[in-house]
Motif scaffolding. Structure first.
Motif, PDB file in Angstrom:
ATOM      1  N   PRO A  45      -6.458 -10.859  22.524  1.00 56.07           N
ATOM      2  CA  PRO A  45      -7.600 -10.803  21.607  1.00 56.07           C
ATOM      3  C   PRO A  45      -7.227 -10.970  20.136  1.00 56.07           C
ATOM      4  CG  PRO A  45      -7.732  -9.057  23.240  1.00 56.07           C
ATOM      5  CD  PRO A  45      -6.358  -9.635  23.343  1.00 56.07           C
ATOM      6  N   SER A  46      -5.942 -10.967  19.808  1.00 56.72           N
ATOM      7  CA  SER A  46      -5.523 -11.169  18.428  1.00 56.72           C
ATOM      8  C   SER A  46      -5.189 -12.627  18.122  1.00 56.72           C
ATOM      9  CB  SER A  46      -4.301 -10.290  18.116  1.00 56.72           C
ATOM     10  OG  SER A  46      -4.633  -8.922  18.227  1.00 56.72           O
ATOM     11  N   ALA A  69     -11.368  -2.872  20.541  1.00 54.44           N
ATOM     12  CA  ALA A  69     -10.283  -3.165  19.605  1.00 54.44           C
ATOM     13  C   ALA A  69      -9.114  -3.856  20.286  1.00 54.44           C
ATOM     14  CB  ALA A  69      -9.804  -1.876  18.943  1.00 54.44           C
ATOM     15  N   PRO A  70      -8.582  -4.935  19.694  1.00 53.66           N
ATOM     16  CA  PRO A  70      -7.327  -5.495  20.200  1.00 53.66           C
ATOM     17  C   PRO A  70      -6.196  -4.489  20.054  1.00 53.66           C
ATOM     18  CG  PRO A  70      -8.416  -7.009  18.683  1.00 53.66           C
ATOM     19  CD  PRO A  70      -9.112  -5.689  18.555  1.00 53.66           C
ATOM     20  N   ALA A  71      -5.229  -4.528  20.962  1.00 53.44           N
ATOM     21  CA  ALA A  71      -4.103  -3.601  20.857  1.00 53.44           C
ATOM     22  C   ALA A  71      -3.286  -3.851  19.604  1.00 53.44           C
ATOM     23  CB  ALA A  71      -3.211  -3.733  22.091  1.00 53.44           C
ATOM     24  N   THR A  77       0.832  -1.140  18.017  1.00 49.03           N
ATOM     25  CA  THR A  77       0.196  -0.075  18.768  1.00 49.03           C
ATOM     26  C   THR A  77       1.039   1.184  18.792  1.00 49.03           C
ATOM     27  OG1 THR A  77       1.191  -0.903  20.809  1.00 49.03           O
ATOM     28  CG2 THR A  77      -1.015  -1.674  20.288  1.00 49.03           C
ATOM     29  N   GLU A  78       2.158   1.200  18.115  1.00 49.17           N
ATOM     30  CA  GLU A  78       3.066   2.336  18.256  1.00 49.17           C
ATOM     31  C   GLU A  78       3.696   2.755  16.938  1.00 49.17           C
ATOM     32  OE1 GLU A  78       4.513   5.296  19.579  1.00 49.17           O
ATOM     33  OE2 GLU A  78       4.341   4.117  21.386  1.00 49.17           O
ATOM     34  N   GLY A  79       3.221   3.897  16.408  1.00 48.90           N
ATOM     35  CA  GLY A  79       3.974   4.629  15.407  1.00 48.90           C
ATOM     36  C   GLY A  79       4.097   4.056  14.025  1.00 48.90           C
TER      37      GLY A  79
END
Length: 298
Positions: free
Chosen positions: A13-14, A88-90, A167-169
């Motif tokens: 999706p991005s 939402a896209p990841a 998606t992470e941190g």
């Protein structure tokens, strides 16, 4: 479920043009009420647990490290994020906070069922937050719970097209945004951890989270980072491992992810005793916060 295809589906999706195709195009934020995914019972495998423990600094035991069940839900979270119904896209959805409640230790060889769900987005000054809630059961007994808060910046109605980071941190543009936790600060300490350049690849191998921002300088730069960054859930796990012999069997651990940790790099670990637990944190050599957390005895 394979983690690599799940990450690829989550990234579609991005991608311009591709993100308008049926089955990829995201639904608007307005009207989204939630999604749930489950996995059939899985037996806790000793070899997998010991590989995870070695990367994160836990001792070898007959029970799993407190954060380990997160690995059993990661692919379910990716499946939810890659569903067209999830707004939402990841890519660009940032993991800002995580809370784990262990009701009792989980033994090697136990059979566990896992349910992950996300509800309607919660308004946030910087966008909206999606709270992913996980329940892990041994039979009918609830043994482990997790809430992961993901921030989508700048989205409050139907727009999901702005560029993002990870998606992470962490984010490339600002430090992690506070959501709901008011966490105490940990005292400074001389304890330093030197983190190697391949840490992200090592953690990806045991966790299934092979997001390119964690792997190599070239893949991280393509997504806006100067070089690869440590997984947020690795930083949480490493802190819990340092506190492991001081934690009760029933405990809650809350963390807020702040500034990303670049690899290779150096971080400082600090702790402060509390009446009902321990405050802990990771900072850079210059004192900037990477992670703030606390434990609470139950």
């Amino acid at each position: 479920m394979s983690a690599i295809p799940a990450l690829l589906r989550a990234a579609l999706p991005s991608i311009p043009v591709v993100n308008q195709l049926p089955g990829v195009k995201k639904a608007p934020v307005a009207g989204f009420t939630g999604l749930t995914r489950t996995r059939p019972p899985v037996t806790v495998d000793r070899a997998a647990v010991e590989a995870y423990a070695a990367v994160c600094g836990f001792p070898t035991k007959d029970v799993v490290p407190l954060p380990y069940p997160h690995l059993l839900v990661f692919d379910l979270q990716m499946a939810i994020m890659s569903d067209p119904a999830f707004p939402a896209p990841a890519i660009g959805t940032v993991h800002v906070e995580n809370s784990i409640t262990q009701h009792r230790p989980i033994a090697i060889g136990e059979s566990l069922s896992v349910v992950a769900s996300v509800g309607a987005p919660v308004p946030h000054p910087k966008g909206v937050v999606y709270e992913f809630v996980t329940e892990v059961r041994a039979g009918a007994e609830l043994v482990w719970e997790e809430t992961s808060a993901y921030l989508r910046r700048g989205v409050s109605t139907g727009s999901t097209t702005e560029e993002g980071s990870t998606t992470e941190g962490g984010s490339t543009t600002e430090e992690g945004a506070s959501y709901g936790m008011a966490l105490p600060e940990a005292a400074p300490t001389p304890i330093r951890w030197e983190l190697p350049a391949d840490l992200g690849r090592r953690y990806a191998a045991v966790s299934g989270d092979a997001n390119p921002i964690h792997l190599y300088p070239v893949t991280a730069k393509a997504l806006g980072f100067p070089r690869q960054i440590a997984h947020g859930m690795w930083t949480m796990a490493r802190c819990v491992a340092a506190l492991e012999n001081r934690l009760p069997d029933a405990v809650r651990v809350d963390v807020a992810f702040k500034k990303p940790v670049l690899l290779p790099g150096t971080v400082a670990f600090g702790v402060t005793p509390l009446d009902d637990g321990i405050a802990f944190g990771l900072t850079s050599p210059s004192g900037k916060a990477h992670l703030a957390g606390r434990t609470t005895s139950l």
